[in-house]
Scaffold this active site. Structure first.
Site, PDB file in Angstrom:
ATOM      1  N   GLU A   1      -7.161   1.901  -2.694  1.00 58.67           N
ATOM      2  CA  GLU A   1      -8.662   2.115  -2.433  1.00 58.67           C
ATOM      3  C   GLU A   1      -9.301   0.713  -2.254  1.00 58.67           C
ATOM      4  O   GLU A   1     -10.175   0.449  -1.476  1.00 58.67           O
ATOM      5  CB  GLU A   1      -9.287   2.970  -3.801  1.00 58.67           C
ATOM      6  CG  GLU A   1      -8.698   4.294  -3.965  1.00 58.67           C
ATOM      7  CD  GLU A   1      -7.240   4.382  -4.627  1.00 58.67           C
ATOM      8  OE1 GLU A   1      -6.746   5.373  -4.412  1.00 58.67           O
ATOM      9  OE2 GLU A   1      -6.922   3.305  -5.268  1.00 58.67           O
TER      10      GLU A   1
ATOM     11  N   THR B   1      -4.552 -10.861 -12.992  1.00 57.60           N
ATOM     12  CA  THR B   1      -5.249  -9.457 -13.383  1.00 57.60           C
ATOM     13  C   THR B   1      -5.527  -9.581 -15.020  1.00 57.60           C
ATOM     14  O   THR B   1      -4.682 -10.442 -15.645  1.00 57.60           O
ATOM     15  CB  THR B   1      -4.235  -8.385 -13.017  1.00 57.60           C
ATOM     16  OG1 THR B   1      -4.164  -8.340 -11.922  1.00 57.60           O
ATOM     17  CG2 THR B   1      -4.920  -7.225 -13.830  1.00 57.60           C
TER      18      THR B   1
ATOM     19  N   GLY C   1      17.224  20.444  -7.680  1.00 60.55           N
ATOM     20  CA  GLY C   1      17.247  20.183  -9.118  1.00 60.55           C
ATOM     21  C   GLY C   1      17.853  18.849  -9.357  1.00 60.55           C
ATOM     22  O   GLY C   1      17.557  18.332 -10.269  1.00 60.55           O
TER      23      GLY C   1
ATOM     24  N   GLU D   1      -0.144  -5.639  -5.911  1.00 59.54           N
ATOM     25  CA  GLU D   1      -0.541  -6.500  -4.619  1.00 59.54           C
ATOM     26  C   GLU D   1      -1.909  -5.882  -3.858  1.00 59.54           C
ATOM     27  O   GLU D   1      -2.053  -5.957  -2.500  1.00 59.54           O
ATOM     28  CB  GLU D   1       0.633  -6.633  -3.811  1.00 59.54           C
ATOM     29  CG  GLU D   1       1.798  -7.001  -4.348  1.00 59.54           C
ATOM     30  CD  GLU D   1       1.768  -8.574  -4.716  1.00 59.54           C
ATOM     31  OE1 GLU D   1       0.807  -9.161  -4.394  1.00 59.54           O
ATOM     32  OE2 GLU D   1       2.711  -8.952  -5.554  1.00 59.54           O
TER      33      GLU D   1
END
Length: 545
Positions: A527, A267, A500, A523
């Site tokens: 979308e 990336t 909580g 990975e």
């Protein structure tokens, strides 16, 4: 039970028919003048494509659970609950959009009696009682893999969980004793062939063992141990696909022993899933006996600090119009660097600098942004040698497809941890005079949790078996898409059981919740995976028929 399973089979066929109609409709709307599926045209129908991808993934999970159902009564209940849930999800995706799918809601009517019976509170409450008494169902993998599961589960319980909360809350490094302990167990060599010092024998147990180990280590902690296998696995697969014999002999034994701790850099700041357009350049040089100089910036490079071995995808052809075909894969060596930043300079003047990116969860591994300035890489470290030029994308995908399967296993491990924590707390916590578990809504949630977790597990096993045969690339994307989305729901509801206290960092459930969120992002973002991989392939299959 036979009659109920027959109804389940019929319901799954209804879902499959609707998915087939949706695939055909998408194909008809996305085919170009040459008779091929066009990404540009496909993008005009992203909502249909996205919903179709998730519906198809759920339907494939249903088919797997039909086989699981035949093992016994509890297995049948889990399968039927999952199938009804998947049909309900499909129905929700269709409402108001059935025209774009090329179907009507009446097409689902034959399955509705089954869905009503198995989404009823009464059925799900009875399933919850069974799960509370007997667990979420056996895995049915056999004695050898059960022993492997026990081994990794004990390691996760004894070595990982005691440090997991500290690593998360203090954002520290993974303790070295965890890494060395896993190396001693041989976990880094699960996919390395025996002839290169690993444990892989070429059968389906290679893949199943990896899935089992990943699930159990993720049950311990996603950030501390759940992802340690993935990067060595990706490099191993790339070397087995395209590496020279010399490269295999050099690197695979080091990966198997853990001497080569691997990071992966693909990336870039402007290019995530759009790999074809990456800009980091590898320029040939005659200096130092010949090799390459790397310049540019990579981001989300998980484990890049501790790693001493980096698999890097770089552009070797400056003509960016060549897309994937201009990319090559390299192995870089660098010193190990603890902490959140590093900077190294080679004798030749090449530099590499990295800084960790602070994240909500998934801590311990640390994800870095890394800058290269003419960092020298020997010619011998181009995977595939000269024959590997321009093939880096295809080599790395060999490992990335398996990485998607591993991510599904990670999701199952995180879900299982959250489910156990949530169920225990619900049984022990009293509200308005009785335990949280004794309320109808809690039991319905517990039943659904158990069903979707077991479905994710069995779906992962099925994909592992397919991949062992050289198949299952589409299903690997499907199982990731399905389980990673599901993990967000399971961890949220398990956190909700805590009230909580679920928001307090002193309870591990808060860590499970933020860790689960990353699963749909790395990975292969959800979308991109749905639109560019799953839906596109479904449309191509429909077109072929």
């Amino acid at each position: 039970m036979t009659g109920e399973l027959d109804q389940a089979v019929a319901a799954v066929e209804v879902a499959a028919s609707v998915v087939a109609s949706g695939s055909a409709a998408l194909a008809n709307q996305s085919v170009d003048e040459k008779g091929a599926i066009s990404v540009g045209l496909l993008d005009n129908h992203q909502v249909l494509a996205y919903d179709l991808a998730h519906a198809a993934s759920g339907t494939q999970g249903c088919r797997v659970m039909l086989d699981y159902a035949r093992h016994g009564d509890l297995e049948s209940m889990l399968a039927r609950a999952f199938i009804a849930d998947a049909l309900a999800d499909l129905t929700a995706r269709l409402v108001g959009r059935q025209a774009s799918w090329g179907v009507t809601l009446s097409d689902l009517e034959p399955a509705m009696p089954f869905v009503e019976a198995h989404r009823s509170p009464a059925f799900l409450m009875s399933l919850a009682e069974e799960v509370a008494a007997h667990g979420g169902g056996p895995a049915h993998l056999g004695d050898e893999l059960d022993m492997a599961r026990d081994t990794f589960h004990r390691f996760a319980k004894d070595k990982v969980r005691p440090v997991a909360d500290h690593v998360h809350r203090a954002n520290t490094d993974i303790p070295e004793e965890v890494i060395t302990g896993l190396a001693e167990l041989g976990v880094f060599g699960l996919s390395v062939p025996e002839e290169h010092g690993g444990f892989a024998t070429g059968g389906e147990n290679d893949y199943l063992g990896m899935v089992v180990a990943t699930e159990e280590l993720s049950w311990g902690s996603l950030g501390v141990s759940g992802s340690l296998i993935t990067r060595p696995e990706i490099l191993t697969r790339a070397l087995m696909r395209g590496g020279t014999e010399e490269q295999k002999r050099e690197w695979l034994p080091k990966i198997a022993t853990g001497d080569a701790m691997v990071g992966v850099m693909v990336t870039e700041p402007d290019y995530g899933s759009d790999v074809a357009n990456i800009k980091v350049a590898a320029t040939p040089t005659d200096s130092e006996g010949g090799g390459w100089k790397i310049t540019g910036v990579k981001t989300w490079a998980t484990f890049a600090g501790r790693a001493n071995t980096i698999m890097l995808l770089a552009r070797t052809d400056p003509d960016r119009s060549k897309g994937h075909k201009g990319l090559s894969l390299f192995i870089l060596e660098k010193p190990e660097a603890p902490g959140h930043s590093f900077s190294f300079t080679q004798e030749s003047g090449g530099k590499i600098e990295g800084r960790a990116i602070d994240t909500l969860g998934y801590r311990g591994m640390h994800s870095y942004e890394v800058a290269f300035d003419e960092w020298f890489v020997p010619a011998a470290n181009l995977i595939g040698g000269k024959g590997g030029l321009g093939k880096g994308f295809y080599y790395q995908m060999e490992g990335f497809e398996n990485g998607r399967l591993q991510t599904a296993a990670r999701a199952v491990g995180v879900m299982q941890a959250a489910f156990e924590a949530g169920l225990t707390y619900a049984q022990e916590r009293n509200v308005f005079g009785k335990s949280v578990f004794d309320y109808q809504l809690t039991k319905v949630k517990v039943a659904r949790m158990a069903a979707v977790i077991q479905a994710g597990r069995q779906f992962s096993y099925d994909v592992a078996r397919k991949m062992a045969k050289g198949e299952g690339a589409l299903e690997a994307s499907m199982v990731k898409a399905y389980t990673c989305r599901t993990a967000e729901w399971v961890t949220r509801e398990a956190q909700q059981f805590h009230g909580g206290m679920g928001y307090a960092e002193e309870f591990p459930i808060s860590r499970y919740f933020v860790d689960a969120r990353v699963l749909s992002i790395f990975e292969g973002a959800d979308e991109t995976l749905c639109l560019r991989v799953i839906a596109r392939r479904l449309a191509e299959q429909a077109l072929a028929h």
